[in-house]
Write a protein that holds these residues in place. Structure first.
Motif, PDB file in Angstrom:
ATOM      1  N   THR A  85     -14.699 -30.661 167.724  1.00  0.00           N
ATOM      2  CA  THR A  85     -14.879 -31.731 166.733  1.00  0.00           C
ATOM      3  C   THR A  85     -15.807 -31.317 165.596  1.00  0.00           C
ATOM      4  OG1 THR A  85     -16.723 -32.711 167.969  1.00  0.00           O
ATOM      5  CG2 THR A  85     -14.498 -33.541 168.457  1.00  0.00           C
ATOM      6  N   LEU A  86     -16.243 -30.061 165.595  1.00  0.00           N
ATOM      7  CA  LEU A  86     -17.046 -29.575 164.463  1.00  0.00           C
ATOM      8  C   LEU A  86     -16.259 -29.829 163.175  1.00  0.00           C
ATOM      9  CD1 LEU A  86     -18.309 -26.128 165.798  1.00  0.00           C
ATOM     10  CD2 LEU A  86     -19.740 -28.070 165.186  1.00  0.00           C
ATOM     11  N   PRO A  87     -16.946 -30.101 162.075  1.00  0.00           N
ATOM     12  CA  PRO A  87     -16.236 -30.408 160.821  1.00  0.00           C
ATOM     13  C   PRO A  87     -15.662 -29.159 160.143  1.00  0.00           C
ATOM     14  CG  PRO A  87     -18.593 -30.471 160.465  1.00  0.00           C
ATOM     15  CD  PRO A  87     -18.386 -30.232 161.941  1.00  0.00           C
ATOM     16  N   ALA A  88     -14.968 -28.332 160.913  1.00  0.00           N
ATOM     17  CA  ALA A  88     -14.442 -27.065 160.402  1.00  0.00           C
ATOM     18  C   ALA A  88     -13.215 -27.262 159.513  1.00  0.00           C
ATOM     19  CB  ALA A  88     -14.104 -26.143 161.558  1.00  0.00           C
ATOM     20  N   SER A  89     -12.469 -28.329 159.731  1.00  0.00           N
ATOM     21  CA  SER A  89     -11.248 -28.533 158.941  1.00  0.00           C
ATOM     22  C   SER A  89     -11.571 -28.689 157.458  1.00  0.00           C
ATOM     23  CB  SER A  89     -10.476 -29.750 159.449  1.00  0.00           C
ATOM     24  OG  SER A  89     -11.269 -30.913 159.298  1.00  0.00           O
ATOM     25  N   GLU A  90     -12.784 -29.117 157.162  1.00  0.00           N
ATOM     26  CA  GLU A  90     -13.224 -29.274 155.771  1.00  0.00           C
ATOM     27  C   GLU A  90     -13.236 -27.926 155.039  1.00  0.00           C
ATOM     28  OE1 GLU A  90     -14.981 -32.233 154.471  1.00  0.00           O
ATOM     29  OE2 GLU A  90     -14.543 -33.442 156.232  1.00  0.00           O
ATOM     30  N   LEU A  91     -13.377 -26.853 155.797  1.00  0.00           N
ATOM     31  CA  LEU A  91     -13.432 -25.522 155.190  1.00  0.00           C
ATOM     32  C   LEU A  91     -12.063 -25.032 154.730  1.00  0.00           C
ATOM     33  CD1 LEU A  91     -15.879 -23.728 157.634  1.00  0.00           C
ATOM     34  CD2 LEU A  91     -16.322 -24.373 155.265  1.00  0.00           C
ATOM     35  N   ARG A  92     -10.999 -25.629 155.250  1.00  0.00           N
ATOM     36  CA  ARG A  92      -9.647 -25.178 154.931  1.00  0.00           C
ATOM     37  C   ARG A  92      -9.365 -25.231 153.431  1.00  0.00           C
ATOM     38  NH1 ARG A  92      -6.305 -21.783 156.334  1.00  0.00           N
ATOM     39  NH2 ARG A  92      -6.436 -22.388 158.494  1.00  0.00           N
ATOM     40  N   VAL A  93      -9.799 -26.286 152.758  1.00  0.00           N
ATOM     41  CA  VAL A  93      -9.543 -26.426 151.312  1.00  0.00           C
ATOM     42  C   VAL A  93     -10.206 -25.288 150.552  1.00  0.00           C
ATOM     43  CG1 VAL A  93      -9.945 -27.867 149.274  1.00  0.00           C
ATOM     44  CG2 VAL A  93      -9.269 -28.929 151.429  1.00  0.00           C
ATOM     45  N   ALA A  94     -11.485 -25.042 150.850  1.00  0.00           N
ATOM     46  CA  ALA A  94     -12.210 -23.966 150.163  1.00  0.00           C
ATOM     47  C   ALA A  94     -11.596 -22.608 150.486  1.00  0.00           C
ATOM     48  CB  ALA A  94     -13.684 -23.996 150.547  1.00  0.00           C
ATOM     49  N   ALA A  95     -11.202 -22.406 151.740  1.00  0.00           N
ATOM     50  CA  ALA A  95     -10.604 -21.127 152.131  1.00  0.00           C
ATOM     51  C   ALA A  95      -9.277 -20.907 151.413  1.00  0.00           C
ATOM     52  CB  ALA A  95     -10.410 -21.083 153.638  1.00  0.00           C
ATOM     53  N   ASP A  96      -8.471 -21.953 151.314  1.00  0.00           N
ATOM     54  CA  ASP A  96      -7.196 -21.844 150.594  1.00  0.00           C
ATOM     55  C   ASP A  96      -7.432 -21.541 149.116  1.00  0.00           C
ATOM     56  OD1 ASP A  96      -5.807 -22.306 152.929  1.00  0.00           O
ATOM     57  OD2 ASP A  96      -5.356 -24.405 152.482  1.00  0.00           O
ATOM     58  N   LEU A  97      -8.436 -22.196 148.533  1.00  0.00           N
ATOM     59  CA  LEU A  97      -8.770 -21.926 147.129  1.00  0.00           C
ATOM     60  C   LEU A  97      -9.201 -20.473 146.944  1.00  0.00           C
ATOM     61  CD1 LEU A  97     -10.819 -25.122 146.147  1.00  0.00           C
ATOM     62  CD2 LEU A  97      -8.669 -24.385 145.119  1.00  0.00           C
ATOM     63  N   ALA A  98     -10.072 -19.992 147.835  1.00  0.00           N
ATOM     64  CA  ALA A  98     -10.596 -18.631 147.699  1.00  0.00           C
ATOM     65  C   ALA A  98      -9.507 -17.587 147.884  1.00  0.00           C
ATOM     66  CB  ALA A  98     -11.731 -18.408 148.699  1.00  0.00           C
ATOM     67  N   SER A  99      -8.674 -17.745 148.913  1.00  0.00           N
ATOM     68  CA  SER A  99      -7.614 -16.747 149.129  1.00  0.00           C
ATOM     69  C   SER A  99      -6.584 -16.816 148.003  1.00  0.00           C
ATOM     70  CB  SER A  99      -6.959 -16.924 150.501  1.00  0.00           C
ATOM     71  OG  SER A  99      -6.328 -18.179 150.606  1.00  0.00           O
ATOM     72  N   GLY A 100      -6.296 -18.016 147.521  1.00  0.00           N
ATOM     73  CA  GLY A 100      -5.378 -18.153 146.383  1.00  0.00           C
ATOM     74  C   GLY A 100      -5.943 -17.509 145.133  1.00  0.00           C
ATOM     75  N   LEU A 101      -7.230 -17.663 144.933  1.00  0.00           N
ATOM     76  CA  LEU A 101      -7.890 -17.073 143.762  1.00  0.00           C
ATOM     77  C   LEU A 101      -7.877 -15.546 143.838  1.00  0.00           C
ATOM     78  CD1 LEU A 101      -9.144 -18.540 141.376  1.00  0.00           C
ATOM     79  CD2 LEU A 101     -11.367 -18.254 142.435  1.00  0.00           C
ATOM     80  N   LEU A 102      -8.061 -15.022 145.029  1.00  0.00           N
ATOM     81  CA  LEU A 102      -8.030 -13.565 145.202  1.00  0.00           C
ATOM     82  C   LEU A 102      -6.623 -13.025 144.903  1.00  0.00           C
ATOM     83  CD1 LEU A 102     -10.018 -11.348 145.931  1.00  0.00           C
ATOM     84  CD2 LEU A 102      -9.381 -11.640 148.323  1.00  0.00           C
ATOM     85  N   ARG A 103      -5.604 -13.710 145.408  1.00  0.00           N
ATOM     86  CA  ARG A 103      -4.222 -13.294 145.100  1.00  0.00           C
ATOM     87  C   ARG A 103      -3.946 -13.379 143.604  1.00  0.00           C
ATOM     88  NH1 ARG A 103      -3.144 -15.561 150.095  1.00  0.00           N
ATOM     89  NH2 ARG A 103      -2.837 -17.646 149.280  1.00  0.00           N
TER      90      ARG A 103
END
Length: 198
Positions: A85-103
């Motif tokens: 239940t850690l609030p890890a799902s919140e990181l998905r948006v930032a991770a998607d943004l970062a990997s998309g930005l790198l591509r």
């Protein structure tokens, strides 16, 4: 991020294994670049391009280091027996943004697209905002459940690693401007960057 979402230690280990290959590739690319510079003695834009390739490779290797850090933190969270239940799902948006930005940065580099490079620099601000928002939510979460402080700190390190991957994409975008315009815009204001692109 898949390893975190699935609580998969094996997926985290795969990231750690691949990172060694990234390091070896950086060394090999630098060796090739040194050989080209020695044999061809490039000047002007050709030399800027080779320097930018070297710096871009270094930034990609550092992004790999950040992915390795994320994998280590995920392993730590899993081994601690932390709740899913850690609030890890919140990181998905930032991770998607970062990997998309790198591509996007690599695509822009392959085309030497200055307008896309400027867009990447602006988009990095969005990742920074996501990071700031996540830190505020994480502090609230830790205050509500002090037992979650240790795994929450691991999440904080993951969030920072994601933010750094966005920074590496921005750095690559800056090298595009350097190659095309001959202007070194690192560590300068947005206004200076935009005037250099005119």
């Amino acid at each position: 991020m898949y390893a975190l979402a699935q609580f998969s230690a094996s997926a985290a280990q795969q990231v750690l294994d691949v990172e060694q290959r990234v390091n070896a590739m950086e060394v090999e690319i630098d060796r090739e670049l040194a050989s080209i510079i020695a044999r061809r003695q490039p000047t002007a834009r050709d030399l800027r391009l080779l320097m930018a390739i070297s710096k871009t490779t270094a930034n990609l290797e550092r992004a790999g280091d950040e992915a390795e850090k994320i994998a280590r933190m995920v392993t730590s969270i899993i081994q601690s027996g932390a709740s899913r239940t850690l609030p890890a799902s919140e990181l998905r948006v930032a991770a998607d943004l970062a990997s998309g930005l790198l591509r996007k940065a690599l695509d822009a580099f392959s085309r030497l697209d200055v307008s896309m490079a400027l867009s990447i620099m602006k988009d990095d601000d969005q990742i920074d905002a996501e990071f700031d928002g996540f830190v505020r939510k994480l502090v609230t979460y830790m205050m509500e459940d002090p037992r979650a402080i240790s795994p929450s700190l691991d999440l904080l390190f993951i969030a920072k690693a994601i933010e750094r991957i966005g920074d590496h994409a921005k750095n690559i975008a800056e090298f595009i401007v350097y190659v095309v315009k001959g202007a070194d815009i690192r560590h300068t204001s947005r206004e200076h960057i935009e005037s250099a692109l005119k």
